[in-house]
Design a protein around this motif. Structure first.
Motif, short mmCIF file in Angstrom:
data_model
loop_
_atom_site.label_atom_id
_atom_site.label_comp_id
_atom_site.label_asym_id
_atom_site.label_seq_id
_atom_site.Cartn_x
_atom_site.Cartn_y
_atom_site.Cartn_z
N ARG A 88 0.82 -1.10 -0.17
CA ARG A 88 -0.25 -0.19 -0.36
C ARG A 88 0.66 1.13 -0.21
NH1 ARG A 88 -0.45 4.39 1.16
NH2 ARG A 88 -2.11 5.88 2.94
N SER A 89 2.05 1.64 0.70
CA SER A 89 2.81 2.49 0.64
C SER A 89 3.46 2.57 -0.31
CB SER A 89 3.96 2.42 1.89
OG SER A 89 2.77 2.33 2.99
N THR A 90 4.02 1.31 -1.38
CA THR A 90 4.82 1.58 -2.76
C THR A 90 4.07 2.15 -3.27
OG1 THR A 90 5.98 -0.31 -1.65
CG2 THR A 90 6.38 -0.04 -3.78
N GLY A 91 2.65 1.40 -3.70
CA GLY A 91 2.25 2.03 -5.12
C GLY A 91 2.27 3.46 -5.28
N PRO A 92 1.49 4.53 -4.22
CA PRO A 92 1.59 6.23 -4.01
C PRO A 92 3.29 6.18 -3.92
CG PRO A 92 0.41 4.91 -2.63
CD PRO A 92 1.13 4.19 -3.32
N ALA A 93 3.60 5.60 -3.20
CA ALA A 93 4.71 6.85 -3.45
C ALA A 93 5.80 6.71 -4.50
CB ALA A 93 6.04 5.83 -2.39
N LEU A 94 6.06 5.80 -5.24
CA LEU A 94 6.55 5.72 -6.43
C LEU A 94 5.59 6.82 -7.64
CD1 LEU A 94 6.47 2.39 -7.29
CD2 LEU A 94 8.49 3.35 -6.68
N PHE A 95 5.17 7.57 -7.41
CA PHE A 95 3.82 8.28 -8.81
C PHE A 95 4.65 9.57 -7.63
CE2 PHE A 95 1.65 4.75 -10.02
CZ PHE A 95 1.37 5.08 -11.50
N VAL A 96 4.12 9.55 -6.43
CA VAL A 96 5.15 11.56 -6.29
C VAL A 96 6.33 11.45 -5.55
CG1 VAL A 96 5.37 12.46 -3.09
CG2 VAL A 96 3.11 11.10 -4.15
N GLY A 97 7.12 9.74 -5.95
CA GLY A 97 8.61 10.73 -5.60
C GLY A 97 9.74 10.83 -4.66
N GLY A 98 10.53 11.15 -4.94
CA GLY A 98 11.27 11.84 -3.99
C GLY A 98 10.90 11.92 -2.15
N TRP A 99 10.55 12.49 -1.72
CA TRP A 99 10.72 12.00 0.00
C TRP A 99 9.43 10.60 0.33
CZ3 TRP A 99 5.50 10.86 2.15
CH2 TRP A 99 5.14 12.19 2.04
N ALA A 100 8.85 10.15 -0.78
CA ALA A 100 8.06 9.60 -0.41
C ALA A 100 8.75 8.27 -0.45
CB ALA A 100 6.84 9.27 -1.30
N VAL A 101 9.75 8.33 -1.41
CA VAL A 101 10.37 6.84 -2.15
C VAL A 101 11.65 7.27 -1.19
CG1 VAL A 101 11.77 5.72 -3.89
CG2 VAL A 101 9.86 7.16 -4.11
N GLU A 102 12.12 8.21 -0.56
CA GLU A 102 13.50 8.07 0.65
C GLU A 102 12.79 7.96 1.68
OE1 GLU A 102 14.47 11.87 0.79
OE2 GLU A 102 14.96 11.82 -1.60
N GLN A 103 11.34 7.86 1.87
CA GLN A 103 11.01 7.65 3.18
C GLN A 103 10.82 5.82 3.64
OE1 GLN A 103 8.11 10.61 5.49
NE2 GLN A 103 10.26 11.76 5.18
N LEU A 104 10.26 5.31 2.31
CA LEU A 104 9.57 4.59 1.95
C LEU A 104 10.27 2.49 2.74
CD1 LEU A 104 7.59 2.69 0.27
CD2 LEU A 104 9.45 2.60 -1.18
N TRP A 105 11.68 3.19 2.87
CA TRP A 105 12.54 1.90 3.55
C TRP A 105 11.55 1.84 4.99
CZ3 TRP A 105 13.76 2.92 8.60
CH2 TRP A 105 13.97 4.30 9.23
N LEU A 106 11.19 2.97 5.80
CA LEU A 106 10.03 2.45 7.30
C LEU A 106 8.90 2.37 6.96
CD1 LEU A 106 9.57 5.07 9.95
CD2 LEU A 106 8.21 4.08 9.20
N PHE A 107 8.24 1.83 5.72
CA PHE A 107 7.20 1.35 5.65
C PHE A 107 7.61 0.48 5.08
CE2 PHE A 107 6.37 5.76 5.78
CZ PHE A 107 5.95 6.38 6.70
N TRP A 108 8.47 -0.56 5.03
CA TRP A 108 8.35 -2.22 4.68
C TRP A 108 9.08 -2.66 5.39
CZ3 TRP A 108 8.34 -5.37 0.54
CH2 TRP A 108 7.22 -5.11 0.03
#
Length: 236
Positions: free
Chosen positions: A192-212
């Motif tokens: 759920r976190s990965t889908g939106p993060a890939l479209f927002v990019g930037g900070w969302a991808v950088e912070q994605l590690w926590l949500f895995w």
């Protein structure tokens, strides 16, 4: 089509529905002028996606729709370890496709800015809805995922009433969102976190590690605790 392929397709569809329904409610309906559904509505939307798809395809794939659930069930002895990767791939693909569909729909409104809106991406610090720190977000995601997996393991136990598991599981996810949307926008689900993060990019991808990391840790802890608490006593 093999049994595993069919189950993976079911997981893809279920995760697609979860992300489209939950994140769609957040992006399209939460803040709608005067009639917006708010946090409570978004929380209910996420719970309903799991409840409905668990009834729809739970008998096919088990209704995980979440890499943390898959890992937790495997750790709890309820799912084959060798099938973790195919399930997780299917879930992540479903989430990305859902985010793509949602981006097209949301982009149909003049002036919509996907990046500026946040697109229901999960975050901490300045990207937390309530400004919560990394530490707070980490603890929140671990504990909420622990609770979610504990409910799933209990509701699907062979000793639990048969056929009702999607109801407490959906309600648990609703409750989790009611608690934690202000902290992280609520993940408890790496796909759920990965889908939106890939479209927002930037900070969302950088912070994605926590949500895995945090959901998987929470799921593993729940598996360990439930194996202890839920073990049947052997009568001598």
């Amino acid at each position: 089509m093999s049994s595993l392929s069919k189950r993976c397709v079911a997981e893809l569809i279920g995760t697609f529905w979860l992300v489209l329904g939950g994140c769609g409610a957040a992006v399209l309906a939460a803040g709608f002028p005067e009639l917006g559904i708010g946090f409570a509505g978004v929380a209910l939307a996420f719970g309903l996606t799991v409840l409905t798809m668990a009834f729809a395809v739970g008998h096919i794939s088990g209704g995980h729709f979440n890499p943390a659930v898959t890992v937790g069930l495997a750790a709890g002895g309820r799912f084959p370890v060798r099938e973790i990767v195919p399930y997780v791939v299917a879930q992540v693909v479903g989430a990305i496709v859902a985010a793509a569909v949602l981006a097209v729909i949301a982009g149909g409104k003049e002036g919509f800015d996907l990046v500026a809106s946040g697109f229901a991406a999960n975050g901490y610090g300045e990207h937390s809805p309530g400004g919560y720190t990394l530490t707070a977000a980490l603890i929140c995601e671990v504990v909420m995922t622990f609770g979610f997996l504990f409910v799933i393991l209990g509701a699907t136990d062979k000793r639990a009433p048969a056929g009702f598991a999607p109801i407490p599981i959906g309600l648990a996810l609703t409750l989790i969102h009611l608690i934690s949307i202000p902290v992280t926008n609520t993940s408890v689900n790496p796909a759920r976190s990965t889908g939106p993060a890939l479209f927002v990019g930037g900070w969302a991808v950088e912070q994605l590690w926590l949500f895995w990391l945090a959901p998987i840790v929470g799921a593993l802890l729940a598996a360990v605790v439930y194996r202890f608490v839920g073990r049947e006593n052997v009568v001598a």
